[in-house]
Design a protein around this motif. Sequence first.
Motif, PDB file in Angstrom:
ATOM      1  N   ILE A 175       0.909  -1.093   0.071  1.00 29.00           N
ATOM      2  CA  ILE A 175       0.159   0.192  -0.036  1.00 29.00           C
ATOM      3  C   ILE A 175       0.927   1.430   0.157  1.00 29.00           C
ATOM      4  O   ILE A 175       1.807   1.178   0.708  1.00 29.00           O
ATOM      5  CB  ILE A 175      -0.992   0.221   1.383  1.00 29.00           C
ATOM      6  N   ALA A 176       0.567   2.055  -0.900  1.00 26.09           N
ATOM      7  CA  ALA A 176       1.352   3.526  -1.207  1.00 26.09           C
ATOM      8  C   ALA A 176       0.381   4.582  -0.651  1.00 26.09           C
ATOM      9  O   ALA A 176      -0.691   4.453  -1.245  1.00 26.09           O
ATOM     10  CB  ALA A 176       2.130   3.491  -2.428  1.00 26.09           C
ATOM     11  N   ASP A 177       0.928   5.631  -0.086  1.00 26.55           N
ATOM     12  CA  ASP A 177      -0.067   6.728   0.363  1.00 26.55           C
ATOM     13  C   ASP A 177       0.769   8.125   0.112  1.00 26.55           C
ATOM     14  O   ASP A 177       2.039   8.004   0.398  1.00 26.55           O
ATOM     15  CB  ASP A 177      -0.530   6.598   1.558  1.00 26.55           C
ATOM     16  N   VAL A 178       0.111   9.136  -0.477  1.00 27.17           N
ATOM     17  CA  VAL A 178       0.810  10.392  -0.603  1.00 27.17           C
ATOM     18  C   VAL A 178       0.705  11.159   0.610  1.00 27.17           C
ATOM     19  O   VAL A 178      -0.407  11.200   1.505  1.00 27.17           O
ATOM     20  CB  VAL A 178       0.216  11.079  -1.680  1.00 27.17           C
ATOM     21  N   VAL A 179       2.140  11.505   1.109  1.00 28.51           N
ATOM     22  CA  VAL A 179       2.164  12.582   2.304  1.00 28.51           C
ATOM     23  C   VAL A 179       1.667  13.786   1.895  1.00 28.51           C
ATOM     24  O   VAL A 179       1.915  14.455   1.149  1.00 28.51           O
ATOM     25  CB  VAL A 179       3.658  12.494   2.571  1.00 28.51           C
ATOM     26  N   GLY A 180       0.697  14.233   3.057  1.00 28.22           N
ATOM     27  CA  GLY A 180       0.096  15.303   2.877  1.00 28.22           C
ATOM     28  C   GLY A 180      -0.846  15.765   1.771  1.00 28.22           C
ATOM     29  O   GLY A 180      -0.790  16.970   1.282  1.00 28.22           O
ATOM     30  N   TYR A 181      -1.330  14.823   1.291  1.00 30.33           N
ATOM     31  CA  TYR A 181      -2.217  14.874  -0.014  1.00 30.33           C
ATOM     32  C   TYR A 181      -3.253  15.883   0.154  1.00 30.33           C
ATOM     33  O   TYR A 181      -3.563  16.932  -0.822  1.00 30.33           O
ATOM     34  CB  TYR A 181      -2.829  13.610  -0.638  1.00 30.33           C
ATOM     35  N   SER A 182      -4.023  15.841   1.322  1.00 30.97           N
ATOM     36  CA  SER A 182      -5.183  16.910   1.306  1.00 30.97           C
ATOM     37  C   SER A 182      -4.718  18.330   1.422  1.00 30.97           C
ATOM     38  O   SER A 182      -5.340  19.261   0.709  1.00 30.97           O
ATOM     39  CB  SER A 182      -5.879  16.461   2.698  1.00 30.97           C
ATOM     40  N   ARG A 183      -3.525  18.605   2.315  1.00 28.48           N
ATOM     41  CA  ARG A 183      -2.993  19.991   2.111  1.00 28.48           C
ATOM     42  C   ARG A 183      -2.482  20.308   0.627  1.00 28.48           C
ATOM     43  O   ARG A 183      -3.057  21.562   0.337  1.00 28.48           O
ATOM     44  CB  ARG A 183      -1.879  20.011   2.913  1.00 28.48           C
ATOM     45  N   LEU A 184      -1.912  19.458  -0.077  1.00 33.52           N
ATOM     46  CA  LEU A 184      -1.325  19.751  -1.435  1.00 33.52           C
ATOM     47  C   LEU A 184      -2.744  20.081  -2.420  1.00 33.52           C
ATOM     48  O   LEU A 184      -2.595  20.923  -3.137  1.00 33.52           O
ATOM     49  CB  LEU A 184      -0.470  18.579  -1.825  1.00 33.52           C
ATOM     50  N   SER A 185      -3.546  19.341  -1.952  1.00 33.72           N
ATOM     51  CA  SER A 185      -5.000  19.581  -2.762  1.00 33.72           C
ATOM     52  C   SER A 185      -5.560  20.862  -2.509  1.00 33.72           C
ATOM     53  O   SER A 185      -5.931  21.496  -3.638  1.00 33.72           O
ATOM     54  CB  SER A 185      -5.990  18.294  -2.844  1.00 33.72           C
ATOM     55  N   GLN A 186      -5.453  21.348  -1.499  1.00 36.11           N
ATOM     56  CA  GLN A 186      -6.129  22.489  -1.121  1.00 36.11           C
ATOM     57  C   GLN A 186      -5.425  23.928  -1.805  1.00 36.11           C
ATOM     58  O   GLN A 186      -5.967  24.716  -2.323  1.00 36.11           O
ATOM     59  CB  GLN A 186      -6.155  22.757   0.285  1.00 36.11           C
ATOM     60  N   ILE A 187      -3.928  23.606  -1.940  1.00 36.17           N
ATOM     61  CA  ILE A 187      -3.228  24.408  -2.688  1.00 36.17           C
ATOM     62  C   ILE A 187      -3.377  24.354  -4.069  1.00 36.17           C
ATOM     63  O   ILE A 187      -3.428  25.265  -4.685  1.00 36.17           O
ATOM     64  CB  ILE A 187      -1.842  24.012  -2.182  1.00 36.17           C
ATOM     65  N   ASP A 188      -3.294  23.095  -4.661  1.00 37.45           N
ATOM     66  CA  ASP A 188      -3.512  23.158  -6.046  1.00 37.45           C
ATOM     67  C   ASP A 188      -4.241  21.794  -6.537  1.00 37.45           C
ATOM     68  O   ASP A 188      -3.541  20.839  -6.635  1.00 37.45           O
ATOM     69  CB  ASP A 188      -1.958  23.160  -6.877  1.00 37.45           C
ATOM     70  N   GLU A 189      -5.338  21.812  -6.153  1.00 35.14           N
ATOM     71  CA  GLU A 189      -6.048  20.494  -6.522  1.00 35.14           C
ATOM     72  C   GLU A 189      -5.811  19.728  -7.815  1.00 35.14           C
ATOM     73  O   GLU A 189      -5.352  18.660  -7.852  1.00 35.14           O
ATOM     74  CB  GLU A 189      -7.723  20.631  -6.322  1.00 35.14           C
ATOM     75  N   GLU A 190      -5.889  20.503  -8.912  1.00 30.36           N
ATOM     76  CA  GLU A 190      -5.761  19.754 -10.194  1.00 30.36           C
ATOM     77  C   GLU A 190      -4.564  19.750 -10.508  1.00 30.36           C
ATOM     78  O   GLU A 190      -4.124  18.353 -10.875  1.00 30.36           O
ATOM     79  CB  GLU A 190      -6.333  20.730 -11.426  1.00 30.36           C
ATOM     80  N   GLY A 191      -3.432  20.363 -10.178  1.00 30.74           N
ATOM     81  CA  GLY A 191      -2.102  19.973 -10.278  1.00 30.74           C
ATOM     82  C   GLY A 191      -1.725  18.763  -9.370  1.00 30.74           C
ATOM     83  O   GLY A 191      -0.957  17.766 -10.022  1.00 30.74           O
ATOM     84  N   THR A 192      -2.147  18.662  -8.254  1.00 34.36           N
ATOM     85  CA  THR A 192      -1.979  17.619  -7.298  1.00 34.36           C
ATOM     86  C   THR A 192      -2.340  16.225  -7.854  1.00 34.36           C
ATOM     87  O   THR A 192      -1.548  15.433  -7.913  1.00 34.36           O
ATOM     88  CB  THR A 192      -2.504  17.792  -5.905  1.00 34.36           C
TER      89      THR A 192
END
Length: 742
Positions: free
Chosen positions: A10-27
């Motif tokens: 299982i792999a998971d992105v670190v801080g994905y929610s925060r990154l999406s708040q900054i740039d959802e489409e780019g993330t």
Amino acid sequence: MERHLAAVLIADVVGYSRLSQIDEEGTRARFQTDLKEIFEPTIAEHHGRLVKTMGDGILVELHSVVDALRCAVEVQQQKAKRNALAPPDQRLDFRIGVNLGDIIVEGDDIHGDGVNVADRIQALAEPGGIAISGTAYDQVKSKLAVGYASMGEQMVKGIAEPIRVYRVVLDPAAAGKTIEARKNHRSLRVPAAAAAVILLLAGATAWWQPWRMGDETNLRNAVAADTRPSLVVLPFDNLSENKQQGYLADGITEDLTTELARLPGLFVVSRNAAFTYKDKAIQPAQIAAELGVRYILEGSIRRAGDQMRINAQLIDATTSGHMWAERFDGAWSEVFELQDKMVGEIATALKLRLITIQRVAQISGGTSNAAAYEALLRGLEHKYRDTPTDIAEAVKLYQQALALDPNFGRAWAELAWVYWDLHSAEQEQAVGIAWEDVMVKLNECLKEAAKRPSPTYYQIVASLLLRQQKSDDAIAALEKAIALDASDPWNYDDMSHALVFNGRPSEGRGYIDAATRVEPVWTAWRSYVAGLTHFSMDRFQEAAVSLEKIDAQPKMHWANFFGLIVRMAAYGHLERAADIAGVDEKLRQSLLEMGDNREFSGLFVRNYFPFKNYADTERLLAGLRKAGVPDLPFGLDAKSGDRLSGDEIKALLFGHHIEGRRPATGEPYLRTTSANGVSTISVGAYSDQGASWMEGDTICTWADARGRYCAAIFRNPAGNPEGRNEYFWINAGNRNEFSVVK
């Protein structure tokens, strides 16, 4: 329904929610790119099956746990190369967990304990790292060219029994080696064969007091799992005839630390940690062991007029041999070019990829004016002495630097820091500023510093955002500070602080470990943040232990002041009456030093602790109540029927204009609060503007000139509209009476 044994990744992105708040489409686009270009080809190569993606997570089934770990290793190696080429705000880091266990197959999906364990242990991996279960380790420990660091047995959510967990060490030199979890918390000894692989924190038991007994293993394993080359820049010697020019050597040491920390793949210990060895004759091997590094950069600077000579040498502490040595001659005006050349040659010596970017001075608030740079260095020398006289001298030197280069972002930020950190009338008098003008000067400096932001700028902005209950934005600011200077422990300490106020204390713990990695010796501020983190997790005894250490550490006013408040609340929860009395006396002394004669109350405390979640505020207030601290000043009853609730305050004030007076002085009191909280306030000749919001049963305001303050509202049974005294506005130190006019 089918059951069978399988390897689960299982792999998971670190801080994905925060990154999406900054740039959802780019993330999301970067995640999909990694999935298509890295994960899917690597999974197929190792005979695995991509079961599904889960938002920012990836679930994979493989027949062989050896293949699963090979797949994980190759993914992380490819990601490391990709991240090294990407700007900091466009990097995606993955945590990967691998488990061998029983799974349930339903259609194309899988679930069961085998999947659950993989999911839980991936959360224990470092960003960019891999964690594996004990069952996986037993099968792969001698079959791949990697090493392992035991994390011991871990209790994880949803799993009844503790599970063995190991971090994977990717350095080829560690192949086949396992660093066992330390059972004796007073020993940091490791097998001699692993000494060149792990970054040994020798002697760490003198200062490392973990979150709870046994958890110091976490930091040591994190150090062991860090396979990057590691380095400390020791304070350069000042060989100039003018011994007063030590600030030049100190400044070059600090800048080299910052610039080297920006090289991809290199870990650099902080300036503060390095300066504990200044003017001390200690063998390189001892320094390396104490700081957990392999390489040592040392040198000297000699200046005569406008000419200077820098000598530098890079030492491998494992052999005490010189890997590189060079002499750099030039004019002081060429100091930036000489530093760049030095960084380039060190990168070559360490076989690191030197990225082609603007030098740090050009992107993080620096200057190309050597005279302005020298003035800043002289100012910093006075800043670190931290006396009122030295603070005043630092202000003059920062102003001199700005006269030479008005666009010198770091000088503006350091000047702002002076105003932000003032905490006594003596300091204000030395600097020549009245307290009511401090915030005005601070905002003026920050406005200029924002044009060319530095790590210091982002640190101050984060602190201001926290006081405005904007911890999400504070976290984003600190991420920028870390990207600009990964060697500064204050960035990590402050990030932990922000995460606690954001309601995420367990995440904040990790940043305490990161701060300790770059600066092993704890400051009073870190002890305060650690204590607040414990407190916010209902670990009051551990909070008290951390906060009590502040007494024995070099004094830092705000760490001491905030620490005493949280310490009193912890003692309240623990019912330690005798200790409460001692802290109460220390708090009174601290307030006296600040020249603050307001009554100590829960309302006073709320001015300084802007938790995002009211439950965290109530935890602090509840402890203070148990310690005998009143909720409100002036003998007011917090449970009075005349006190307005949060909803009542909002209905009364937001979208309305109020008028009244301050009874103590007779001055008129006026306030307008828009429906969205924009506020203008005046009391007599004083006027201000800002924003207001509700925190439980109080209204809190951030005013441009005064900063943060909170208030309770009471009905005045004897008041009337004509007297404009139907309500009382209760601050920590003042009372105003008012009525709603419109």
